[in-house]
Scaffold this motif. Sequence first.
Motif, PDB file in Angstrom:
ATOM      1  N   LEU A 140      -9.591  16.477  -6.222  1.00 22.68           N
ATOM      2  CA  LEU A 140     -10.177  14.853  -6.670  1.00 22.68           C
ATOM      3  C   LEU A 140      -9.711  13.999  -6.369  1.00 22.68           C
ATOM      4  O   LEU A 140      -8.636  13.726  -5.796  1.00 22.68           O
ATOM      5  N   PRO A 141     -10.800  12.784  -5.626  1.00 24.15           N
ATOM      6  CA  PRO A 141      -9.466  11.940  -5.208  1.00 24.15           C
ATOM      7  C   PRO A 141      -8.937  11.627  -5.813  1.00 24.15           C
ATOM      8  O   PRO A 141      -9.468  11.024  -7.044  1.00 24.15           O
ATOM      9  N   LEU A 142      -7.814  10.669  -5.121  1.00 24.78           N
ATOM     10  CA  LEU A 142      -7.115   9.940  -6.233  1.00 24.78           C
ATOM     11  C   LEU A 142      -7.002   7.911  -5.331  1.00 24.78           C
ATOM     12  O   LEU A 142      -7.055   8.514  -4.323  1.00 24.78           O
ATOM     13  N   VAL A 143      -7.252   6.570  -6.061  1.00 30.05           N
ATOM     14  CA  VAL A 143      -7.302   5.623  -5.721  1.00 30.05           C
ATOM     15  C   VAL A 143      -5.890   4.882  -6.394  1.00 30.05           C
ATOM     16  O   VAL A 143      -6.470   4.823  -7.738  1.00 30.05           O
ATOM     17  N   VAL A 144      -4.945   4.599  -5.558  1.00 32.50           N
ATOM     18  CA  VAL A 144      -3.837   3.926  -6.512  1.00 32.50           C
ATOM     19  C   VAL A 144      -4.280   2.138  -6.535  1.00 32.50           C
ATOM     20  O   VAL A 144      -4.253   1.585  -5.423  1.00 32.50           O
ATOM     21  N   LEU A 145      -4.042   1.644  -7.588  1.00 24.86           N
ATOM     22  CA  LEU A 145      -3.849   0.337  -7.597  1.00 24.86           C
ATOM     23  C   LEU A 145      -2.581  -0.762  -7.559  1.00 24.86           C
ATOM     24  O   LEU A 145      -1.857   0.057  -8.523  1.00 24.86           O
ATOM     25  N   VAL A 158      -5.343   0.625  -3.556  1.00 22.40           N
ATOM     26  CA  VAL A 158      -5.903  -1.232  -3.584  1.00 22.40           C
ATOM     27  C   VAL A 158      -4.473  -1.744  -4.071  1.00 22.40           C
ATOM     28  O   VAL A 158      -4.081  -1.483  -4.631  1.00 22.40           O
ATOM     29  N   GLY A 159      -4.452  -2.793  -3.036  1.00 19.20           N
ATOM     30  CA  GLY A 159      -2.995  -4.049  -3.041  1.00 19.20           C
ATOM     31  C   GLY A 159      -3.134  -5.093  -2.691  1.00 19.20           C
ATOM     32  O   GLY A 159      -4.716  -5.767  -2.928  1.00 19.20           O
ATOM     33  N   ALA A 160      -1.832  -5.933  -2.538  1.00 16.59           N
ATOM     34  CA  ALA A 160      -3.198  -7.770  -2.658  1.00 16.59           C
ATOM     35  C   ALA A 160      -1.856  -8.427  -1.626  1.00 16.59           C
ATOM     36  O   ALA A 160      -0.961  -7.585  -1.032  1.00 16.59           O
ATOM     37  N   THR A 161      -2.403  -9.182  -0.573  1.00 17.82           N
ATOM     38  CA  THR A 161      -0.912  -9.620   0.684  1.00 17.82           C
ATOM     39  C   THR A 161       0.554  -9.982  -0.430  1.00 17.82           C
ATOM     40  O   THR A 161       0.827 -11.260  -0.475  1.00 17.82           O
ATOM     41  N   ASN A 162       1.174  -9.154  -0.923  1.00 15.35           N
ATOM     42  CA  ASN A 162       2.373  -9.789  -0.776  1.00 15.35           C
ATOM     43  C   ASN A 162       3.386 -10.373  -0.639  1.00 15.35           C
ATOM     44  O   ASN A 162       4.077 -11.280  -1.946  1.00 15.35           O
ATOM     45  N   PHE A 163       3.437  -9.993   0.533  1.00 16.73           N
ATOM     46  CA  PHE A 163       4.667 -10.612   1.644  1.00 16.73           C
ATOM     47  C   PHE A 163       3.975 -12.154   1.428  1.00 16.73           C
ATOM     48  O   PHE A 163       4.698 -12.892   1.420  1.00 16.73           O
ATOM     49  N   THR A 164       2.737 -12.326   1.911  1.00 17.18           N
ATOM     50  CA  THR A 164       2.150 -13.758   1.970  1.00 17.18           C
ATOM     51  C   THR A 164       2.803 -14.694   0.588  1.00 17.18           C
ATOM     52  O   THR A 164       2.514 -16.047   0.517  1.00 17.18           O
ATOM     53  N   GLY A 165       1.859 -14.021  -0.762  1.00 20.57           N
ATOM     54  CA  GLY A 165       2.521 -14.782  -1.680  1.00 20.57           C
ATOM     55  C   GLY A 165       3.524 -14.435  -1.886  1.00 20.57           C
ATOM     56  O   GLY A 165       3.934 -16.106  -2.484  1.00 20.57           O
ATOM     57  N   GLY A 166       4.586 -13.887  -1.628  1.00 25.23           N
ATOM     58  CA  GLY A 166       6.529 -14.993  -2.136  1.00 25.23           C
ATOM     59  C   GLY A 166       6.524 -15.355  -0.656  1.00 25.23           C
ATOM     60  O   GLY A 166       7.163 -16.483  -1.629  1.00 25.23           O
ATOM     61  N   LEU A 167       6.114 -15.762   0.404  1.00 25.78           N
ATOM     62  CA  LEU A 167       6.682 -16.612   1.236  1.00 25.78           C
ATOM     63  C   LEU A 167       6.026 -18.005   0.877  1.00 25.78           C
ATOM     64  O   LEU A 167       5.835 -18.839   0.774  1.00 25.78           O
ATOM     65  N   ALA A 168       4.506 -17.944   0.053  1.00 23.93           N
ATOM     66  CA  ALA A 168       4.230 -19.103  -0.253  1.00 23.93           C
ATOM     67  C   ALA A 168       4.371 -20.285  -1.236  1.00 23.93           C
ATOM     68  O   ALA A 168       4.661 -21.183  -1.657  1.00 23.93           O
ATOM     69  N   ALA A 169       4.904 -19.004  -2.267  1.00 29.00           N
ATOM     70  CA  ALA A 169       5.832 -19.133  -3.595  1.00 29.00           C
ATOM     71  C   ALA A 169       7.139 -19.685  -3.043  1.00 29.00           C
ATOM     72  O   ALA A 169       7.320 -20.979  -3.678  1.00 29.00           O
ATOM     73  N   THR A 170       7.907 -19.058  -2.638  1.00 33.25           N
ATOM     74  CA  THR A 170       9.194 -19.936  -1.717  1.00 33.25           C
ATOM     75  C   THR A 170       8.406 -21.284  -1.212  1.00 33.25           C
ATOM     76  O   THR A 170       9.597 -22.104  -1.709  1.00 33.25           O
ATOM     77  N   GLN A 171       7.764 -21.235   0.079  1.00 32.42           N
ATOM     78  CA  GLN A 171       7.468 -22.671   0.894  1.00 32.42           C
ATOM     79  C   GLN A 171       7.351 -22.934   0.043  1.00 32.42           C
ATOM     80  O   GLN A 171       7.929 -24.768  -0.079  1.00 32.42           O
TER      81      GLN A 171
END
Length: 342
Positions: A140-145, A158-171
């Motif tokens: 069985l193939p697995l995809v982790v979200l 599958v994820g999101a650009t967490n580093f960029t998001g943290g950078l934008a929030a703090t900026q």
Amino acid sequence: MRPNARRTTLADIAQAAGVSIATVSKVVNGRGDVAPHTRTRVQELLHQHHYLAPVFRHTEAVEIPTIEVQFKGGLKSYVAETLEGIVDSAAELGASVVISKASSAPHWARDLVSAGRRAVIAVTSVYTTAHLNELARSGLPLVVLDPLHLPDSRVNSVGATNFTGGLAATQHLLSLGHRRVAYLGGPTMAVCNQARMHGYRAAMEAEGAPVPDVYVRPGEFTYETGLLGATALLDLQEPPTAIFAGNDEIAVGVIETARVRGLRVPEDLSVVGFDDTSLAQMASPPLTTVRQPLREMGGAALRTALRLANGEKVGSHHIELATELVVRASTARPREETVARR
């Protein structure tokens, strides 16, 4: 039917009824999980178009792939919105989805294969080496979200650009004039939490703003972490004027702690969250947050799982979707008297 007339397909019936191919297939095969009015409408169209079920025309039978979607913990806003993206995409693509809690029972993966599952999507679930070995043996193939830990090379995620998001929030907070900005996050070893925290640190360092060790507090992605963490931060001799929370639930806990202490958000304390779940708009005040495209992430996970189930290769083991800062009413410039007092 005339000899050369094209036979009616499941897709034709689905389009006429305004439902998915999977729904039509369920009606044809006598499945019970279809709303009565929908079933009646589909049956009428099947009769009108003289549709012959696949049991009589084996060469035209349509396989409906079934994907198991597992999640851990409660059905919170983050999980619910992600699942909505998975289910919507499955309906569009003619796939079937079964949603369950993550299991540690022996031979659970083998049981999924026996039940006809073609792949597994994991949401907020931690998969150990033993889990991965079990899946590998079952095929069985697995995809982790949004994986909590760095995924094994055998795992697609599958994820999101967490580093960029943290950078934008703090900026954003720094651009308002805050210098005493704290980070109240999730589990220390969670990959998404580390990326958000590193984005926060990168923005603070670029601005030359100090980050005392007490300003960075790990926890869980829960409302309770927001309550307890904010209490500890606001009890400091030099408390922060702004708090960047690792998710919306933590941020709402921070806002509640401020309210109980008689502090106003954003006049006395600015708060930024992460995810942009429904909580962000319902918060008082509405929450400035970093939007993760949760429904789109769910859709990407579903499409990846279907490709793997069909034996196709995917271009990358990890897909990242872009985050976006959404400014609402929980952030403002720090008041001069508040900065002086603190």
